[in-house]
Structure formats: structure tokens, C-alpha cells
Design a protein around this motif. Sequence first.
Motif, PDB file in Angstrom:
ATOM      1  N   PHE A 157       0.837  -1.197   0.000  1.00  0.00           N
ATOM      2  CA  PHE A 157       0.000   0.000   0.000  1.00  0.00           C
ATOM      3  C   PHE A 157       0.877   1.254   0.000  1.00  0.00           C
ATOM      4  CE2 PHE A 157      -2.751   3.150   2.248  1.00  0.00           C
ATOM      5  CZ  PHE A 157      -3.685   3.289   1.229  1.00  0.00           C
ATOM      6  N   ARG A 158       1.967   1.204   0.724  1.00  0.00           N
ATOM      7  CA  ARG A 158       2.923   2.326   0.726  1.00  0.00           C
ATOM      8  C   ARG A 158       3.490   2.547  -0.674  1.00  0.00           C
ATOM      9  NH1 ARG A 158       8.382   2.918   1.096  1.00  0.00           N
ATOM     10  NH2 ARG A 158       9.142   4.818   2.154  1.00  0.00           N
ATOM     11  N   ASP A 159       3.849   1.450  -1.357  1.00  0.00           N
ATOM     12  CA  ASP A 159       4.348   1.567  -2.725  1.00  0.00           C
ATOM     13  C   ASP A 159       3.288   2.188  -3.635  1.00  0.00           C
ATOM     14  OD1 ASP A 159       6.751   0.465  -1.999  1.00  0.00           O
ATOM     15  OD2 ASP A 159       6.248  -1.561  -2.674  1.00  0.00           O
ATOM     16  N   ARG A 160       2.035   1.812  -3.383  1.00  0.00           N
ATOM     17  CA  ARG A 160       0.926   2.367  -4.169  1.00  0.00           C
ATOM     18  C   ARG A 160       0.873   3.888  -4.004  1.00  0.00           C
ATOM     19  NH1 ARG A 160      -4.112   0.932  -6.702  1.00  0.00           N
ATOM     20  NH2 ARG A 160      -5.441   2.786  -6.611  1.00  0.00           N
ATOM     21  N   LEU A 161       0.977   4.360  -2.778  1.00  0.00           N
ATOM     22  CA  LEU A 161       0.934   5.793  -2.512  1.00  0.00           C
ATOM     23  C   LEU A 161       2.128   6.515  -3.132  1.00  0.00           C
ATOM     24  CD1 LEU A 161      -0.173   5.765   1.244  1.00  0.00           C
ATOM     25  CD2 LEU A 161      -1.595   6.319  -0.737  1.00  0.00           C
ATOM     26  N   LEU A 162       3.294   5.899  -3.059  1.00  0.00           N
ATOM     27  CA  LEU A 162       4.507   6.513  -3.611  1.00  0.00           C
ATOM     28  C   LEU A 162       4.449   6.619  -5.127  1.00  0.00           C
ATOM     29  CD1 LEU A 162       7.301   4.880  -1.427  1.00  0.00           C
ATOM     30  CD2 LEU A 162       6.687   7.304  -1.501  1.00  0.00           C
ATOM     31  N   ASN A 163       3.827   5.635  -5.779  1.00  0.00           N
ATOM     32  CA  ASN A 163       3.806   5.586  -7.245  1.00  0.00           C
ATOM     33  C   ASN A 163       2.542   6.190  -7.856  1.00  0.00           C
ATOM     34  OD1 ASN A 163       6.302   4.217  -7.434  1.00  0.00           O
ATOM     35  ND2 ASN A 163       5.291   2.290  -6.913  1.00  0.00           N
ATOM     36  N   LYS A 164       1.690   6.747  -7.039  1.00  0.00           N
ATOM     37  CA  LYS A 164       0.406   7.241  -7.519  1.00  0.00           C
ATOM     38  C   LYS A 164       0.560   8.316  -8.595  1.00  0.00           C
ATOM     39  CE  LYS A 164      -4.007   9.142  -5.886  1.00  0.00           C
ATOM     40  NZ  LYS A 164      -4.818   8.125  -6.564  1.00  0.00           N
ATOM     41  N   GLY A 165       1.525   9.196  -8.422  1.00  0.00           N
ATOM     42  CA  GLY A 165       1.699  10.284  -9.385  1.00  0.00           C
ATOM     43  C   GLY A 165       2.618   9.964 -10.528  1.00  0.00           C
ATOM     44  N   GLY A 166       3.097   8.714 -10.605  1.00  0.00           N
ATOM     45  CA  GLY A 166       4.020   8.345 -11.670  1.00  0.00           C
ATOM     46  C   GLY A 166       5.453   8.534 -11.207  1.00  0.00           C
ATOM     47  N   PRO A 167       6.418   8.052 -12.030  1.00  0.00           N
ATOM     48  CA  PRO A 167       7.827   8.080 -11.625  1.00  0.00           C
ATOM     49  C   PRO A 167       8.389   9.485 -11.447  1.00  0.00           C
ATOM     50  CG  PRO A 167       7.586   7.436 -13.933  1.00  0.00           C
ATOM     51  CD  PRO A 167       6.220   7.427 -13.341  1.00  0.00           C
ATOM     52  N   ALA A 168       7.762  10.500 -12.082  1.00  0.00           N
ATOM     53  CA  ALA A 168       8.290  11.866 -12.006  1.00  0.00           C
ATOM     54  C   ALA A 168       7.846  12.588 -10.740  1.00  0.00           C
ATOM     55  CB  ALA A 168       7.859  12.657 -13.238  1.00  0.00           C
ATOM     56  N   VAL A 169       6.876  12.003 -10.006  1.00  0.00           N
ATOM     57  CA  VAL A 169       6.335  12.658  -8.819  1.00  0.00           C
ATOM     58  C   VAL A 169       6.553  11.755  -7.602  1.00  0.00           C
ATOM     59  CG1 VAL A 169       4.295  13.629  -7.724  1.00  0.00           C
ATOM     60  CG2 VAL A 169       4.571  13.796 -10.215  1.00  0.00           C
ATOM     61  N   VAL A 170       7.317  12.243  -6.628  1.00  0.00           N
ATOM     62  CA  VAL A 170       7.552  11.496  -5.393  1.00  0.00           C
ATOM     63  C   VAL A 170       6.877  12.253  -4.246  1.00  0.00           C
ATOM     64  CG1 VAL A 170       9.259  10.533  -3.815  1.00  0.00           C
ATOM     65  CG2 VAL A 170       9.754  10.663  -6.276  1.00  0.00           C
ATOM     66  N   PRO A 171       5.727  11.768  -3.764  1.00  0.00           N
ATOM     67  CA  PRO A 171       4.984  12.500  -2.742  1.00  0.00           C
ATOM     68  C   PRO A 171       5.632  12.398  -1.364  1.00  0.00           C
ATOM     69  CG  PRO A 171       3.916  10.414  -3.176  1.00  0.00           C
ATOM     70  CD  PRO A 171       5.062  10.521  -4.153  1.00  0.00           C
TER      71      PRO A 171
END
Length: 277
Positions: A44-58
Motif C-alpha cells: 500500500f505504501r508503494d501504491r501511494l509513492l507511485n500514484k503520481g508516476g515516476p516523475a512525482v515522489v509525494p
Amino acid sequence: MYKKTSIVMSILTVAACSNSSINTASTSPTIATVNQSKITQENFRDRLLNKGGPAVVPDLSTITVDQKLKELDQVIEEELVLQDAVKLGLLEKSTRLRREIMREYFQYKLQGGIEQPTPEEVKEVFERQKEDLEKVRAAHILLSTKSEAEKVLKEYQENPNKDHFFALAKKYSKDSATQASGGDLKWFTRAEMVPAFSDAVFAMQETDRISSPVKTEFGYHLIYLIGDKRGFDQHKGAIRIALAKKNKARIRDEVMAELFKQANIDVDKQQVAKVNF
């Protein structure tokens, strides 16, 4: 309000969060269970990190509990769609879905990055393929004698521009194949023309210039250089892209070779032959 994704995207997206607990249960707590499928904290953490695509790291520290729960609701919806889609046999029935999964699968396998070609590799390819890569675009006026060619050249020089050259070609050229188009020969390599013609046009260094009369077995030519695709700088970008695609294809072939190596595949050719359409 959450907009439901298509079945294709549901099946692909949920894979990041709803993997079997076999690999992660011992190291990552389960945060939700949907029938027999477990959604782990790590996935789920990976899901949140990758939500915006590789160019966006939340920044996960700024995401509230409510936002996390809303995102988890989406994952659960996707899991439910996935489970029902599997029950309906969509993975077996839908060619489009299977191809989309293959596309996503290889994106995952290539996420470490594709090996980029070095400048030396790009240059080496250019030098090896130079004769096929370098092209010019020219128009010509074909005449029977040198004196005719010199006369038309003099007429051109009274108004030296491309449109005038095209008009003269339409009026005087003996080449019936190109006369109507103003003598335009389109793009060609050195090898595509007779040597005397190629030597003359490839010796021209500037576009929008005309040659003196050039003698070939067909007669005398006045050549107008329209376009130029010569030199390393003209081709290095395309070569770099082609080499990167080649590296990508090589990695794909290696992945498939390993899958075939690990698989137990039995093909009944006689039954294949009996398939009718």
C-alpha cells in the motif's frame, strides 16, 4: 468523487497492492483483507509513492488518515473487480486485456532503466551505415545537349529561385517522369543515382543552389539542391533512439527466454492443425 477505472486498469493497478501474502506476510502487516486476498502495508505504501508516476515522489508524511483510507477504498474496489474478472474468465477471453497486461509486465521488468547507447556506439553505427543514412533532395532539368543546358541555366540566373527552377523544368526538361513535378527527385542516397549525377549533387554544399551542366548517359542535367540530410548531427538522435529500442528488445527477449526456460510447455501440433475458422 472516485471515478471507477476500467476492468483492464483495475487488474493492472491492483497488482501492486494485492499480491499474495506469501512473500510479504512475514515482514509487512496486513492492513486489509478482501476475501482471501491480503493488502499489505508495504504494498500500500508503494501504491501511494507511485500514484503520481515516476516523475512525482509525494511526501507521505503530509497524507492524512482520511486520504489513506480513501485510497485504500479505491484499492479494495479494484481488488473486487479483479476477483470478479478472474471468475468471469476475462484473462482468458480478452486478447486486449492480455496484451495490456503484457505491456505493463514489461514496463515493470524495464523499470530499472534501459541501457542507453554511448556516444561512441552512436558514432560507430553512423559510420557503418553512412551510405544508407545520408540523403539529399534535389530537382533536375534534363536536356539533350550542353548548349541547351547552358541556355536554360542562363535563363534561370535571371531569376534564381526554386519556383523559377521548377517552372523551367516543367517547360524544358526531357525527363517525362519528373517534368510535371518541376524535376523533383525527392530524397535519395548516393547509390540510387548514376555515379556522375551523384558525384555532382553530393559535391554541392549548400541548399537552394544550382549546378553547372552535368553530363550523364541520359544527357545534360541542371541540378537544384533542395534538402540535405548529410552529416552525423543529422542522424545521431534517430540512431540513439534505434539503439535504445534495440536494447529494450534484447531485454524483452532475455525475459521471455527465462520464462520459457522455467515453464513446462506442451504443444499438440495435430490439434493445432485441426483449428478451423
